[in-house]
Enzyme design. Structure first.
Site, PDB file in Angstrom:
ATOM      1  N   CYS A 140      -1.161   6.014   9.000  1.00 21.67           N
ATOM      2  CA  CYS A 140      -1.567   4.761   8.355  1.00 21.67           C
ATOM      3  C   CYS A 140      -2.652   5.141   7.349  1.00 21.67           C
ATOM      4  O   CYS A 140      -2.548   6.177   6.705  1.00 21.67           O
ATOM      5  CB  CYS A 140      -2.057   3.756   9.396  1.00 21.67           C
ATOM      6  SG  CYS A 140      -3.427   4.381  10.414  1.00 21.67           S
ATOM      7  N   ARG A 163       0.834  -1.203   0.000  1.00 22.79           N
ATOM      8  CA  ARG A 163       0.000   0.000   0.000  1.00 22.79           C
ATOM      9  C   ARG A 163       0.868   1.252   0.000  1.00 22.79           C
ATOM     10  O   ARG A 163       0.568   2.229  -0.694  1.00 22.79           O
ATOM     11  CB  ARG A 163      -0.941  -0.004   1.208  1.00 22.79           C
ATOM     12  CG  ARG A 163      -2.040  -1.053   1.130  1.00 22.79           C
ATOM     13  CD  ARG A 163      -2.977  -0.956   2.317  1.00 22.79           C
ATOM     14  NE  ARG A 163      -3.778   0.263   2.275  1.00 22.79           N
ATOM     15  CZ  ARG A 163      -4.454   0.753   3.307  1.00 22.79           C
ATOM     16  NH1 ARG A 163      -4.416   0.134   4.485  1.00 22.79           N
ATOM     17  NH2 ARG A 163      -5.164   1.859   3.178  1.00 22.79           N
TER      18      ARG A 163
END
Length: 284
Positions: free
Chosen positions: A240, A181
């Site tokens: 995050c 990611r």
């Protein structure tokens, strides 16, 4: 005994029934948001209450926010008091995902100035593997207690702060998402892939051993020391996808003796709200 980072199942097994302790089951699945509470009702640590990530531990999503904004502090304090938590209560949070959800409650309480809060190391799986008690009984409502928490703004960094210093070396950003990611190779949740320019990848999985428990403090200090270099923790911010699992890195830093890092609560899902904000692809 005051626990401020982790507690192991055996230690919790000796203390969990104490009226001075409060346990919270924080199980949550982004892909199935009802599953955590269903699993709690199917079995949990006796006396534990359920804390829902989006209902209890997050605020309303806005057009400018990330996916899990911080809750309003007044509402959070009211909720904690309604669960029977007071300023001196020892709180323990657990989940079934290596602490990745329980860390949210840990950080929120630290943000309010509450020191006596810990995450169950190894979570629900470790508790069950140790053969400790479990139940399906739901604890009756607690007697509401006053909870006068006061949030500490120095534990946060905002999007505006990061943008203002993006071209400087002031902030070291540690991204707790998976490497795939971070590099933009896949993005199963957010509409834009990639990372904030200059950020460094430190997936939360790097904090754990093969059994899903946190690594020893000295090993965590080595891992984070390599990322930080000469950068002080006080000018380090963890992020995050939505500001939840970033707290895993913050807990790991605390265990390592590198406390003082900040949370970018909006994280990637807030950063990409404005397409004018720069993004980067590929490795750091």
């Amino acid at each position: 005994m005051i626990c401020t980072t982790l507690i192991d199942p055996q230690a919790l097994g000796r203390e969990f029934a104490s009226p001075a302790w409060a346990l919270f089951d924080c199980r949550f699945d982004l892909a199935d948001k009802a599953r955590g509470e269903m699993d709690y009702r199917a079995g949990h640590i006796p006396g534990a209450r359920f804390a829902h990530l989006e209902r209890d531990l997050s605020g309303p999503v806005t057009q400018a926010s990330g996916r899990h904004p911080l809750p309003d502090p007044v509402s959070l304090c009211r909720w904690l008091g309604a669960q029977g938590v007071g300023p001196e209560t020892q709180v323990v949070a657990y989940d079934d995902s290596a602490g990745s959800m329980a860390v949210r409650l840990w950080w929120l309480l630290r943000w309010l100035g509450h020191r006596a809060v810990a995450v169950l190391d190894g979570g629900w799986q470790a508790w069950r593997n140790a053969g400790l008690a479990e139940t399906t009984a739901i604890r009756p409502p607690a007697e509401t207690r006053p909870y006068p928490g006061r949030p500490n703004p120095s534990m946060l960094v905002t999007t505006d702060q990061l943008l203002a210093d993006l071209d400087s070396d002031r902030w070291l950003l540690l991204d707790a998402r998976t490497g795939e990611r971070f590099r933009g190779e896949q993005e199963p949740i957010d509409p834009v892939a990639g990372h904030i320019p200059g950020a460094r990848s430190l997936p939360l999985q790097a904090n754990l051993d093969a059994d899903g428990r946190f690594l020893a403090p000295e090993r965590l200090r080595q891992i984070y020391g390599e990322k930080l270099g000469d950068h002080p923790p006080s000018e380090t911010a963890c992020l995050c996808g939505s500001g939840v699992t970033a707290c895993h890195d913050l807990l790991a830093m605390e265990i390592a003796g590198l406390g003082g890092a900040r949370l970018y609560a909006g994280s990637w899902s807030e950063w990409i709200r404005d397409p004018a904000r720069p993004i980067a692809l590929g490795p750091e």
